[in-house]
Design an enzyme around this catalytic site. Sequence first.
Site: not given
Length: 284
Positions: A171, A101, A76, A173-175
Amino acid sequence: MSTNGSASRGRLAGKNAIITGAAGGIGLETTILFLREGASVLMSDISEPALEKAVLIAREKAPHMTGKVETMKCDVSKEADVKAVVDVLDAWGGVDIMFNNAGIMHGDDADAIDTPEKIWDLTHNINVKGVWFGSKHAVLSLRKHKKTNASIINTASVVALVGSATPQLAYTASKGAVMAMTRELAIVHAREGFRFNALCPAPLNTPLLQDWLGDDQEKRHRREIHFPTGRFGEAIELAQAVLFLASDEASFVNGTDFVVDGGMTRAYVTPEGPPTKPPQNLAR
């Protein structure tokens, strides 16, 4: 909601869905539910061997499916891969449901001092750019096929709402980025009939989390004590939420941070005592 292997009641009858990160965890459980409810599903994942095993499980768990299920390898973080997956559904009549997802939580993810730049970039390329690419090409497909009723679900996390006791800065920050992106997409595309919602799971009993926790019992304990239930959630419990968001029952649900966390983000302190067990009638 379906609670066993019986024939689909058709909540997603005739709909075409793409699920990224479909080879395990939430993605696989969602695939099974979607098939039971009448959808056709294209399962994508970066691992072809894992996909081959997963599709066999999905077919076994949804023996009465009326749609079809196929697989396709996809990284992705590469737009060409995502576009290729979405293009497959042209032959199916276009996308109706896009479940972005796929994600990563790397074992070397730490705090602002100790997180390597390559881990930061890897995490954001998959978790953020992957959602962007999936959303972009889903919208292009929806417009191409003149659809006016669609659901795009992006996997965020409760750490986009509350801080993590165990440092995982890339993680987290990405979410947060996924959540903000989803809100904006929901507003921008609302008049077209495209609903965008961010799924916000608490830590779940999935291979991704278990690999990250490893044998570090202190790290595990720091996670578990935050749950009023005393246990991690199960992937099937999130899949049931995805099924709702994908269905027409959620036709007025748009731009939400859909939190499924067993009460974790609402707890100031957690009760003492033995943990509860997951309900035994959950679909598997």
